[in-house]
Design an enzyme around this catalytic site. Structure first.
Site, PDB file in Angstrom:
ATOM      1  N   GLY A 109      86.118   7.739 104.386  1.00 43.97           N
ATOM      2  CA  GLY A 109      87.462   8.414 103.912  1.00 43.97           C
ATOM      3  C   GLY A 109      88.077   8.739 105.011  1.00 43.97           C
ATOM      4  O   GLY A 109      88.030   8.404 106.493  1.00 43.97           O
ATOM      5  N   CYS A 110      89.371   9.382 104.962  1.00 41.49           N
ATOM      6  CA  CYS A 110      90.367   9.916 105.992  1.00 41.49           C
ATOM      7  C   CYS A 110      89.511  10.427 106.981  1.00 41.49           C
ATOM      8  O   CYS A 110      88.680  11.565 106.535  1.00 41.49           O
ATOM      9  CB  CYS A 110      91.334  10.702 105.410  1.00 41.49           C
ATOM     10  SG  CYS A 110      92.544  11.692 106.549  1.00 41.49           S
ATOM     11  N   PHE A 111      89.649  10.349 108.325  1.00 43.90           N
ATOM     12  CA  PHE A 111      88.635  10.725 109.373  1.00 43.90           C
ATOM     13  C   PHE A 111      88.994  12.089 109.854  1.00 43.90           C
ATOM     14  O   PHE A 111      88.015  12.774 110.414  1.00 43.90           O
ATOM     15  CB  PHE A 111      88.687   9.977 110.435  1.00 43.90           C
ATOM     16  CG  PHE A 111      89.837   9.423 111.228  1.00 43.90           C
ATOM     17  CD1 PHE A 111      91.299  10.200 111.067  1.00 43.90           C
ATOM     18  CD2 PHE A 111      90.064   8.263 112.021  1.00 43.90           C
ATOM     19  CE1 PHE A 111      92.320   9.730 111.500  1.00 43.90           C
ATOM     20  CE2 PHE A 111      91.171   7.930 112.527  1.00 43.90           C
ATOM     21  CZ  PHE A 111      92.331   8.649 112.400  1.00 43.90           C
TER      22      PHE A 111
END
Length: 325
Positions: A109-111
């Site tokens: 997912g979003c890092f």
């Protein structure tokens, strides 16, 4: 019919990204400046999600770009000072791998949130970094990766001391910190650039990942009562040598973003609140063997009881400092 379905997907993308925008607007923190970027990350996520949905198979997940259709990229790294930049929280050089240390690379997912969970380990973490991994375009920038046209997924690179933290500990955080059954995306972030993936550097990592996947899939099914096949991409780092390498560091403003003044507390990952089963229940190595001792977990269970990922990606609101045991 295909046109209608694509328009329907477009509406869904707008709805999802609108909810992300609202999450940002509702944040009590001030807005961070964006290094002269022409569009905000939220806008680029919206554009990337829309392009992915329009380019994907009707009614299904977005389709991966093929290597011959990927963007051309560039020769020079996006993070030009990679050899001198230091971790914002831990203070160590981002590109440094001390002798005897190992590297893990994963995507869930979003890092921003994915990275924070790893740097908060109580010991053994030399550095974490965010970047673009498992794609085809050399040295992509954020705009390009968010378009879905480079083949990369937002990833995290962890440099760790295996004498203090096992690869199994790092891998446990990876599995528990997202929903590995969600295909091409996490939460509101949809697109191939948000797909789940974990990439191995040797045969030991490969067999550990595959054994843990089987065990965690069974745990998810038992906890939910539903058949939930894991969709995580598992591949060798060397598979990407032909495209310039597995890993490219992201821009400096993304590095340790959630620890910086003005950061918005956003995370798209969807932890399921389900623990990876005990190592003894799924280890691929004979108990008592050298490899069993080498890879058995080194973080105490008390750490996980207090700090394991919780549903709702709560790590974004946790302190920035490493956990004190």
């Amino acid at each position: 019919l295909l046109h209608t379905m694509k328009l329907s997907n477009l509406v869904l993308a707008l709805a999802c990204t609108t909810s992300v925008s609202r999450a940002f607007v509702a944040s009590p923190r001030p807005i961070a400046r964006r290094s002269q970027q022409s569009h905000s990350p939220t806008q680029r996520r919206m554009i990337g999600s829309i392009l992915d949905l329009l380019g994907g198979a009707a009614g299904g997940d977005p389709a991966m770009v093929t290597p011959d259709q990927a963007l051309p990229g560039r020769k020079n790294p996006i993070l030009g000072n990679v050899d001198t930049i230091r971790h914002y929280v831990l203070g160590n050089k981002l590109n440094e791998v001390p002798e005897g240390y190992q590297v893990a690379v994963y995507a869930n997912g979003c890092f921003w949130g994915s990275e924070k969970g790893a740097w908060r380990f109580p010991k053994g973490i030399h550095s974490t970094a965010v970047g673009y991994c498992a794609g085809f375009t050399p040295n992509p920038n954020y705009n390009e990766a968010c378009s879905g046209r480079t083949g990369h997924t937002e990833g995290v690179r962890v440099v760790f001391n295996p004498q203090e933290v096992s690869f199994v500990d790092v891998m446990r955080w990876f599995w528990e910190a997202h929903d590995p059954t969600s295909g091409m995306g996490q939460g509101n972030d949809r697109g191939t650039q948000y797909r789940s993936g974990i990439y191995y550097f040797d045969e030991d990592q490969k067999v550990l990942i595959e054994a843990a996947k089987t065990a965690y899939q069974a745990a998810l099914q038992k906890a939910t009562g539903r058949d939930r096949p894991i969709t995580t991409e598992i591949a060798a780092a060397s598979d990407y040598d032909q495209y310039g390498g597995l890993w490219y560091f992201a821009e400096e403003y993304h590095q340790q973003y959630l620890a910086k003044p003005g950061a918005r507390p956003y995370c798209s990952a969807q932890p399921q609140g389900v623990s990876v089963p005990d190592f003894d229940d799924w280890t691929p190595f004979p108990k008592g063997s050298d490899k069993y001792e080498q890879y058995r977990p080194k973080l105490p269970e008390s750490f996980w009881q207090q700090n394991a990922p919780k549903r709702g990606c709560s790590v974004v609101m946790e302190p920035n400092e490493p956990v004190a045991l």
